[in-house]
Design a protein around this motif. Structure first.
Motif, short mmCIF file in Angstrom:
data_model
loop_
_atom_site.label_atom_id
_atom_site.label_comp_id
_atom_site.label_asym_id
_atom_site.label_seq_id
_atom_site.Cartn_x
_atom_site.Cartn_y
_atom_site.Cartn_z
N LEU A 80 -60.08 -81.12 -28.74
CA LEU A 80 -60.04 -82.53 -29.09
C LEU A 80 -59.48 -83.36 -27.95
O LEU A 80 -59.95 -84.48 -27.70
N GLU A 81 -58.51 -82.85 -27.24
CA GLU A 81 -57.92 -83.59 -26.13
C GLU A 81 -58.93 -83.81 -25.01
O GLU A 81 -58.93 -84.85 -24.35
N ARG A 82 -59.84 -82.85 -24.84
CA ARG A 82 -60.86 -82.98 -23.80
C ARG A 82 -62.02 -83.86 -24.23
O ARG A 82 -62.53 -84.65 -23.44
N HIS A 83 -62.45 -83.74 -25.49
CA HIS A 83 -63.69 -84.38 -25.92
C HIS A 83 -63.50 -85.65 -26.72
O HIS A 83 -64.32 -86.57 -26.62
N ILE A 84 -62.48 -85.73 -27.54
CA ILE A 84 -62.29 -86.91 -28.39
C ILE A 84 -60.79 -87.08 -28.67
O ILE A 84 -60.31 -86.84 -29.78
N PRO A 85 -60.03 -87.48 -27.65
CA PRO A 85 -58.56 -87.53 -27.77
C PRO A 85 -58.05 -88.59 -28.74
O PRO A 85 -56.86 -88.60 -29.05
N GLU A 86 -58.93 -89.46 -29.23
CA GLU A 86 -58.50 -90.53 -30.14
C GLU A 86 -58.38 -90.04 -31.58
O GLU A 86 -57.99 -90.82 -32.45
N PHE A 87 -58.74 -88.80 -31.85
CA PHE A 87 -58.70 -88.27 -33.21
C PHE A 87 -57.90 -86.96 -33.25
O PHE A 87 -57.85 -86.22 -32.27
N ARG A 88 -57.28 -86.71 -34.41
CA ARG A 88 -56.63 -85.44 -34.69
C ARG A 88 -57.52 -84.64 -35.63
O ARG A 88 -58.44 -85.19 -36.24
N GLY A 89 -57.23 -83.36 -35.77
CA GLY A 89 -58.04 -82.53 -36.65
C GLY A 89 -57.22 -81.53 -37.44
O GLY A 89 -56.24 -80.97 -36.94
N ASP A 90 -57.60 -81.32 -38.69
CA ASP A 90 -57.04 -80.27 -39.55
C ASP A 90 -58.21 -79.40 -40.03
O ASP A 90 -59.32 -79.90 -40.20
N PHE A 91 -57.94 -78.12 -40.26
CA PHE A 91 -59.02 -77.24 -40.68
C PHE A 91 -58.51 -76.24 -41.71
O PHE A 91 -57.31 -75.98 -41.83
N ASP A 92 -59.48 -75.70 -42.44
CA ASP A 92 -59.20 -74.66 -43.43
C ASP A 92 -60.30 -73.62 -43.29
O ASP A 92 -61.49 -73.96 -43.28
N VAL A 93 -59.91 -72.35 -43.15
CA VAL A 93 -60.86 -71.26 -42.96
C VAL A 93 -61.00 -70.47 -44.25
O VAL A 93 -59.99 -70.03 -44.83
N VAL A 94 -62.23 -70.31 -44.72
CA VAL A 94 -62.52 -69.42 -45.86
C VAL A 94 -63.11 -68.15 -45.26
O VAL A 94 -64.27 -68.14 -44.81
N PRO A 95 -62.34 -67.07 -45.20
CA PRO A 95 -62.80 -65.87 -44.49
C PRO A 95 -63.94 -65.16 -45.23
O PRO A 95 -64.14 -65.33 -46.43
N GLY A 96 -64.66 -64.38 -44.48
CA GLY A 96 -65.78 -63.59 -44.99
C GLY A 96 -66.65 -63.17 -43.82
O GLY A 96 -66.43 -63.61 -42.68
N GLN A 97 -67.61 -62.27 -44.09
CA GLN A 97 -68.50 -61.90 -43.00
C GLN A 97 -69.22 -63.13 -42.44
O GLN A 97 -69.52 -63.19 -41.25
N ARG A 98 -69.50 -64.11 -43.31
CA ARG A 98 -69.97 -65.41 -42.86
C ARG A 98 -68.88 -66.42 -43.21
O ARG A 98 -68.84 -66.98 -44.30
N ALA A 99 -67.96 -66.62 -42.27
CA ALA A 99 -66.79 -67.47 -42.53
C ALA A 99 -67.20 -68.93 -42.61
O ALA A 99 -68.13 -69.38 -41.94
N ARG A 100 -66.48 -69.69 -43.43
CA ARG A 100 -66.72 -71.11 -43.57
C ARG A 100 -65.46 -71.86 -43.14
O ARG A 100 -64.35 -71.51 -43.54
N VAL A 101 -65.67 -72.90 -42.34
CA VAL A 101 -64.55 -73.70 -41.84
C VAL A 101 -64.76 -75.14 -42.29
O VAL A 101 -65.83 -75.72 -42.07
N LYS A 102 -63.74 -75.73 -42.91
CA LYS A 102 -63.75 -77.13 -43.29
C LYS A 102 -62.86 -77.87 -42.29
O LYS A 102 -61.64 -77.69 -42.27
N LEU A 103 -63.49 -78.70 -41.44
CA LEU A 103 -62.76 -79.44 -40.41
C LEU A 103 -62.73 -80.92 -40.77
O LEU A 103 -63.78 -81.52 -41.02
N VAL A 104 -61.56 -81.50 -40.81
CA VAL A 104 -61.38 -82.93 -41.09
C VAL A 104 -60.74 -83.57 -39.86
O VAL A 104 -59.69 -83.12 -39.40
N VAL A 105 -61.38 -84.62 -39.33
CA VAL A 105 -60.79 -85.35 -38.22
C VAL A 105 -60.42 -86.76 -38.70
O VAL A 105 -61.12 -87.35 -39.52
N TYR A 106 -59.32 -87.27 -38.19
CA TYR A 106 -58.83 -88.58 -38.61
C TYR A 106 -58.24 -89.30 -37.41
O TYR A 106 -57.82 -88.67 -36.43
N PRO A 107 -58.23 -90.64 -37.45
CA PRO A 107 -57.87 -91.41 -36.25
C PRO A 107 -56.39 -91.37 -35.92
O PRO A 107 -55.53 -91.28 -36.80
#
Length: 414
Positions: free
Chosen positions: A161-188
């Motif tokens: 984020l610091e390299r590509h879009i430093p104006e936003f922060r990000g939080d994430f949640d990982v749902v593990p599995g052989q096909r893992a799912r990631v929920k990424l939320v970015v906010y200003p």
């Protein structure tokens, strides 16, 4: 006689401890680095500062201790073997066995908090390669180890984020599995735009005609409210083009061949946005003149002039003008031709439709604010010279003289 003293060499010591972690399946590089850092720390506590001979004698015992400690720390892997290569720089090799299920792919779902569709699409474009952050940290990792790597992923995401879009922060949640799912939320991040001062101008058509589109333009610029100031500054050119296109796509703008240029004179929590819409095909002006302290023409001190011109080329214009005198309720009419002789000089020929006589004139721009003007009227055999100062887009002052009089003229540009 003095004999040189001879000192016995001290026993060689372990000065540094390094680690190498391997597995039957590839370990994500950042996870591998963290594992090796952890093993090095354990090994340094156990071995650093000891003599090489002492460490060689206790190698089997030390390998067993490192095996037990690291095996308790790990989740998703089992320690298969630990091997210590003793020396001044001692290396610890750890072989791991992954647990059964391994993450094979990662799906990332991104949501942008509190941003309108246009800004969201721009943010998503800046985040186009964020999937790689999670893939590099998760693919090949045992499913059970995903929680253990949250710190690694968080650090990697922050760096991205610091390299590509430093104006936003990000939080994430990982749902593990052989096909893992990631929920990424970015906010200003603060500061964000809180208010916008909009100005709309034109030098080709009357400014009051732009009022018909002010509400629409205000709605468009208001999408920037709540957007990080630094993001607006970084995407200033693209945002200005979007706002300009939103005006130029209107049917009446298209008919007049209008081209809009949008600028942001001030970018901050209190922003300023200015649009300038002009056309190369027409020149339409509505001016109000008020002459002050003029001894002649008492019945024509207050009047309105409408200029409607068609630009044939970038230097040639034909036009019609009408002038309404308020005091004596009288109309005057002219037809004319303007030729741009240089970028700052214009020659003007007008034909007075009532007096049936020509009026010759010229204008010379001195600066963006100052202009010289002269005209000669055959109808009354008078020449008139003036110097004009443009205070701003809506108001100018002019000092005019002829052979009989001199006066101040206030010119309002509507």
């Amino acid at each position: 006689m003095i004999w040189p003293s001879v000192s016995l060499a001290s026993a060689p010591m372990i000065n540094d401890v390094t680690a190498n972690v391997t597995s039957e399946t590839p370990i994500p590089s950042r996870v591998e680095q963290r594992m090796e850092t952890t093993v090095s720390a354990i090994g340094a506590q156990l071995l650093a500062g000891r003599s090489i001979d002492d460490a060689t004698k206790s190698r089997a015992s030390d390998e067993r201790i490192i095996h037990e400690v690291f095996d308790k720390v790990l989740v998703g892997y089992t320690v298969k073997r630990v091997a210590i290569s003793v020396g001044e720089v001692t290396n610890i090799t750890v072989e791991l066995l992954p647990w059964a299920d391994v993450i094979q792919s990662v799906d990332v779902d991104i949501s942008v908090e509190g941003m309108p569709p246009l800004i969201e699409s721009m943010v998503m474009r800046d985040l186009s390669s964020v999937d790689e952050v999670f893939a590099d940290s998760l693919i090949g990792l045992p499913v059970a180890a995903s929680d253990w790597t949250n710190g690694v992923i968080k650090r990697s995401l922050s760096e991205y984020l610091e390299r590509h879009i430093p104006e936003f922060r990000g939080d994430f949640d990982v749902v593990p599995g052989q096909r893992a799912r990631v929920k990424l939320v970015v906010y200003p991040r603060l500061p964000v735009v809180r208010s916008i001062d909009l100005s709309m101008r034109s030098s080709s058509i009357p400014n009051f005609t732009l009022l018909n589109h002010r509400d629409r333009m205000q709605e468009n610029v208001n999408i920037l409210i709540g957007v990080p100031v630094a993001f607006v500054e970084r995407h200033q050119s693209e945002l200005c083009d979007y706002l300009a296109d939103s005006l130029d796509s209107l049917s009446d703008f298209h008919a007049l061949r209008m081209h809009t240029r949008v600028t942001m004179p001030r970018i901050g929590e209190k922003m300023a946005v200015m649009s300038r819409s002009d056309t190369d095909a027409y020149l339409i002006r509505l001016e109000g003149w008020a002459d002050i302290d003029r001894s002649q023409n008492h019945d024509k001190n207050l009047k309105f002039r409408i200029h409607a011109g068609r630009r044939l080329t970038s230097t040639d214009e034909i036009f019609a003008e009408t002038e309404f005198s308020v005091e004596n309720v009288e109309w005057d009419w002219w037809m004319g031709y303007t030729r741009r002789l240089t970028p700052t000089t214009r020659g003007i020929v007008r034909y007075d439709m009532q007096e049936k006589r020509f009026v010759l004139g010229g204008e010379q721009d001195i600066t963006k604010k100052w202009m010289l003007r002269y005209e000669y009227r055959w109808a009354d055999q008078k020449g008139e010279a003036a110097i004009r100062y443009r205070m701003h887009d809506f108001l100018s002052l002019e000092w005019a003289v002829d052979k009989d009089d001199n006066w101040l003229r206030v010119i309002g540009n509507f």
